[in-house]
Design a protein around this motif. Structure first.
Motif, PDB file in Angstrom:
ATOM      1  N   ALA A   1     -18.916  -3.862 -28.614  1.00 56.32           N
ATOM      2  CA  ALA A   1     -18.748  -4.236 -27.204  1.00 56.32           C
ATOM      3  C   ALA A   1     -18.889  -3.003 -26.301  1.00 56.32           C
ATOM      4  O   ALA A   1     -18.438  -1.909 -26.656  1.00 56.32           O
ATOM      5  CB  ALA A   1     -17.380  -4.873 -26.996  1.00 56.32           C
ATOM      6  N   CYS A   2     -19.487  -3.220 -25.135  1.00 52.27           N
ATOM      7  CA  CYS A   2     -19.568  -2.180 -24.104  1.00 52.27           C
ATOM      8  C   CYS A   2     -20.099  -0.858 -24.651  1.00 52.27           C
ATOM      9  O   CYS A   2     -19.484   0.207 -24.486  1.00 52.27           O
ATOM     10  CB  CYS A   2     -18.205  -1.973 -23.444  1.00 52.27           C
ATOM     11  SG  CYS A   2     -17.550  -3.494 -22.714  1.00 52.27           S
TER      12      CYS A   2
ATOM     13  N   ASP B   1     -14.772  -6.144 -20.602  1.00 51.04           N
ATOM     14  CA  ASP B   1     -14.600  -7.601 -20.641  1.00 51.04           C
ATOM     15  C   ASP B   1     -15.229  -8.226 -21.886  1.00 51.04           C
ATOM     16  O   ASP B   1     -14.785  -9.265 -22.358  1.00 51.04           O
ATOM     17  CB  ASP B   1     -15.225  -8.242 -19.394  1.00 51.04           C
ATOM     18  CG  ASP B   1     -14.427  -7.895 -18.133  1.00 51.04           C
ATOM     19  OD1 ASP B   1     -13.263  -7.452 -18.285  1.00 51.04           O
ATOM     20  OD2 ASP B   1     -14.972  -8.044 -17.019  1.00 51.04           O
ATOM     21  N   GLU B   2     -16.271  -7.573 -22.391  1.00 49.84           N
ATOM     22  CA  GLU B   2     -16.988  -8.110 -23.550  1.00 49.84           C
ATOM     23  C   GLU B   2     -16.058  -8.303 -24.755  1.00 49.84           C
ATOM     24  O   GLU B   2     -16.300  -9.170 -25.606  1.00 49.84           O
ATOM     25  CB  GLU B   2     -18.121  -7.139 -23.900  1.00 49.84           C
ATOM     26  CG  GLU B   2     -19.319  -7.796 -24.553  1.00 49.84           C
ATOM     27  CD  GLU B   2     -20.391  -6.770 -24.941  1.00 49.84           C
ATOM     28  OE1 GLU B   2     -20.436  -5.674 -24.328  1.00 49.84           O
ATOM     29  OE2 GLU B   2     -21.154  -7.068 -25.865  1.00 49.84           O
ATOM     30  N   LEU B   3     -14.992  -7.497 -24.815  1.00 48.41           N
ATOM     31  CA  LEU B   3     -14.051  -7.619 -25.934  1.00 48.41           C
ATOM     32  C   LEU B   3     -13.481  -9.036 -26.029  1.00 48.41           C
ATOM     33  O   LEU B   3     -13.186  -9.516 -27.119  1.00 48.41           O
ATOM     34  CB  LEU B   3     -12.896  -6.620 -25.780  1.00 48.41           C
ATOM     35  CG  LEU B   3     -13.209  -5.134 -25.992  1.00 48.41           C
ATOM     36  CD1 LEU B   3     -11.973  -4.292 -25.698  1.00 48.41           C
ATOM     37  CD2 LEU B   3     -13.688  -4.881 -27.417  1.00 48.41           C
ATOM     38  N   GLY B   4     -13.334  -9.684 -24.886  1.00 49.90           N
ATOM     39  CA  GLY B   4     -12.725 -11.009 -24.857  1.00 49.90           C
ATOM     40  C   GLY B   4     -13.695 -12.145 -25.137  1.00 49.90           C
ATOM     41  O   GLY B   4     -13.299 -13.311 -25.140  1.00 49.90           O
ATOM     42  N   ASP B   5     -14.954 -11.830 -25.378  1.00 54.08           N
ATOM     43  CA  ASP B   5     -15.968 -12.858 -25.627  1.00 54.08           C
ATOM     44  C   ASP B   5     -15.747 -13.474 -27.018  1.00 54.08           C
ATOM     45  O   ASP B   5     -15.932 -12.815 -28.043  1.00 54.08           O
ATOM     46  CB  ASP B   5     -17.352 -12.202 -25.534  1.00 54.08           C
ATOM     47  CG  ASP B   5     -18.473 -13.187 -25.810  1.00 54.08           C
ATOM     48  OD1 ASP B   5     -18.189 -14.328 -26.242  1.00 54.08           O
ATOM     49  OD2 ASP B   5     -19.642 -12.805 -25.608  1.00 54.08           O
TER      50      ASP B   5
ATOM     51  N   TYR C   1     -13.294  -6.285 -32.005  1.00 48.18           N
ATOM     52  CA  TYR C   1     -13.612  -7.695 -32.243  1.00 48.18           C
ATOM     53  C   TYR C   1     -12.311  -8.502 -32.218  1.00 48.18           C
ATOM     54  O   TYR C   1     -11.966  -9.182 -33.188  1.00 48.18           O
ATOM     55  CB  TYR C   1     -14.346  -7.857 -33.592  1.00 48.18           C
ATOM     56  CG  TYR C   1     -15.645  -7.086 -33.636  1.00 48.18           C
ATOM     57  CD1 TYR C   1     -16.861  -7.720 -33.395  1.00 48.18           C
ATOM     58  CD2 TYR C   1     -15.648  -5.707 -33.872  1.00 48.18           C
ATOM     59  CE1 TYR C   1     -18.062  -7.005 -33.398  1.00 48.18           C
ATOM     60  CE2 TYR C   1     -16.832  -4.981 -33.879  1.00 48.18           C
ATOM     61  CZ  TYR C   1     -18.032  -5.629 -33.642  1.00 48.18           C
ATOM     62  OH  TYR C   1     -19.207  -4.919 -33.651  1.00 48.18           O
ATOM     63  N   PRO C   2     -11.548  -8.398 -31.116  1.00 46.82           N
ATOM     64  CA  PRO C   2     -10.189  -8.961 -31.114  1.00 46.82           C
ATOM     65  C   PRO C   2     -10.170 -10.487 -31.263  1.00 46.82           C
ATOM     66  O   PRO C   2      -9.227 -11.028 -31.852  1.00 46.82           O
ATOM     67  CB  PRO C   2      -9.620  -8.525 -29.759  1.00 46.82           C
ATOM     68  CG  PRO C   2     -10.801  -8.216 -28.913  1.00 46.82           C
ATOM     69  CD  PRO C   2     -11.875  -7.739 -29.837  1.00 46.82           C
TER      70      PRO C   2
END
Ligand code: FE
Ligand code: CA
Length: 530
Positions: A325-326, A341-345, A400-401
């Motif tokens: 991410a990011c 924000d990409e982490l939350g995808d 990759y949460p």
């Protein structure tokens, strides 16, 4: 003693040969079976240099089978007379260390299309049984290897003992850990990635890689040849079967599926990945190599059951994952990210959809006492506070949460007890409880994590390691300063982890000591110090 060709059924040889054909698209273009048996006799061949210079190995232990491996390597003089020709290699399997009671003999054919590697699937073995084996080509004999089969699926097993290992940068230390592993009494070695390193960091080198950074099959082969010549690594392979998973450095640092740090064009990176996967297969005791129709793909993830005591999953965290991410637009791959924000995808995945579904189904269905999830990196969080929010290492599960949450939610939904994850990659010994919400003391502990430090590869500096430790309440143990491996002992009542370590660089002091020990008790998630 000449080998008796009448022994061993022709049917088994034919099956082996067919399996080899299936494994390699190139092999399909080779001569049919009739031509293969017309190969010139090789029994009289006298080698100037023993071609078994890379040692022997066994792996993929099952209750009735094991895979035996070697690879022929030719000196200049021998290559002149052998060339890329197909060669017959015999393997003998014995029930005793003195090699008096032979239980099987097989002959297989190998050639240049597979780097003269030899993979023998030995079947019809007895469960929980020790075997010894040796290869022969002409007048040359290999070293003798020892292996051991898994218990019967319904067996009550008092103990499973393994060495958890990862990250063995050749340049950054001596393989002291493997010297000790070879001496231990183990059921198997669980290696979770970074078997070779493609890259160098001259600042920390105590010995040198040969050649430049590998990109082609012949370059990756050369890199494995150098690693496999290490006597301690050979000893650890000859002593125990290995259960194997790769991480990134078997191809290139921080790669994610078809992406790398340099934003190499994906088709080009997949070519490199195909070469790297082929070389990996050629040097490991594996049943299957790259997909014949798509050589950039190779299924390595697997499940191994150990009697009624444990299921062990080995997860591929590189081949199918979403890009980090990011990423930095100039220098991709792993980095610390903040306000990303990409982490939350939720569509982002560490395992890829297919592997994730496979794991979720198998994990939920598991009836064995312990569920051991081996994967390449770290699941617990190592985030640190900054003035603009928490910062996350985007290459491990912190990056990759949502995928991590799905994995742990599976454990909750299936009401699973006794899930222990085993990882590597971060060059750090870690013991941590795994909560649905990391570091939230109100979030229930649903599983337990042990991550092993590297065999040799340099760890994070003391200062950043201290900041990470202080910033993550879940990190019961977090030490990046020492090298080694972890001894994992599984019994019906507990899983014990002994972190066996030595100073960096490994080899600067003799031997290993126990840095710390932890247990996870059956029915109570979370490691406890002992
Ligand atoms: Fe590593
Ligand atoms: Ca790694």
């Amino acid at each position: 003693m000449p080998l008796d060709r009448r022994e061993g059924s022709l049917e088994m040889k034919r099956r082996d040969f067919n399996q080899q054909l299936q494994r390699s698209a190139i092999a399909l273009a080779l001569a049919p079976w009739t031509t293969a048996i017309a190969l010139p006799t090789e029994e009289a061949r006298v080698w100037l240099t023993n071609p078994f210079a890379l040692g022997v190995a066994s792996g993929r232990p099952r209750a009735d089978s094991v895979v035996l491996w070697t690879r022929l390597l030719f000196s200049e003089e021998d290559r002149a007379t052998t060339g890329g020709r197909a060669l017959r290699v015999q393997v003998e399997v014995f029930a005793d260390a003195a090699l008096q009671q032979r239980v099987q003999k097989k002959e297989i054919i190998t050639d240049d299309t597979r780097g003269h590697s030899v993979h023998v699937h030995v079947q019809h073995l007895q469960p929980s049984t020790d075997y010894w084996y040796r290869f022969r080509q002409g007048h040359a004999l290999s070293a003798v290897g020892h292996t051991r089969t898994a218990p019967a699926l319904n067996a009550d097993v008092p103990q499973l003992r393994m060495a958890l290992a990862s990250c063995q940068h050749y340049e950054q230390g001596q393989y002291l850990a493997h010297q000790e592993i070879a001496q231990q009494k183990l059921d198997f070695v669980l290696f979770v990635g970074d078997y070779i390193y493609e890259s160098s960091n001259p600042q920390y080198a105590v010995r040198q890689h040969n050649g430049e950074e590998p990109k082609t099959l012949s370059q990756y082969r050369e890199r494995y040849e150098q690693y496999k010549r290490d006597p301690f690594l050979q000893a650890a392979h000859a002593a125990h079967p290995w259960v194997l998973m790769w991480d990134d450095h078997e191809v290139v640092n921080d790669y994610a599926n078809d992406q790398d740090r340099k934003y190499t064009e994906p088709q080009q990176l997949l070519k490199r990945r195909a070469a790297a996967y082929q070389a990996y297969f050629e040097h490991q005791p594996l049943l299957l190599g790259p997909d014949a129709n798509n050589p950039a793909n190779m299924r390595l993830y697997d499940q191994l059951s150990w009697g009624k005591l444990a299921d062990v999953w080995t997860l591929d965290c590189r081949q199918y994952r979403s890009p980090q991410a990011c990423r930095d637009p100039v220098r991709g791959g792993g980095r610390m990210v903040v306000q990303c924000d990409e982490l939350g995808d939720a569509s982002r995945s560490m395992l890829g959809q297919e592997q994730e579904r496979w794991l979720s189904a198998a994990l939920s269905a598991s009836k064995r006492t312990w569920k051991l999830v081996a994967q390449a990196t770290q699941i617990s969080s190592t985030s640190v506070p900054t003035p603009i929010g928490r910062s996350y290492w985007n290459d491990a599960w912190d990056g990759y949460p949502e995928a991590r949450k799905r994995l742990l939610q599976t454990v909750v939904d299936a009401k699973l007890q006794n899930v222990v994850t085993l990882g590597g990659d971060v060059h750090c010994n870690v013991a941590a409880p795994l909560r649905l919400e990391p570091n939230n003391p109100l979030s229930p502990i649903v599983a337990s994590e042990f991550v092993t430090t590297s065999i040799t590869s340099r760890g994070l500096g003391d200062k950043p390691a201290a900041v990470i430790r202080e910033s993550n309440a879940d990190l019961l143990h977090y030490r990046s300063d020492e090298r080694g491996y972890s001894l994992i002992t599984v019994t019906p009542t507990q899983v014990r982890c002994d972190f066996r370590t030595t100073k960096f660089p490994a080899g600067s002091e003799p031997g290993l000591k126990t840095q710390a020990s932890f247990v996870v008790k059956s029915g109570k998630a979370g490691p406890q110090v002992i």
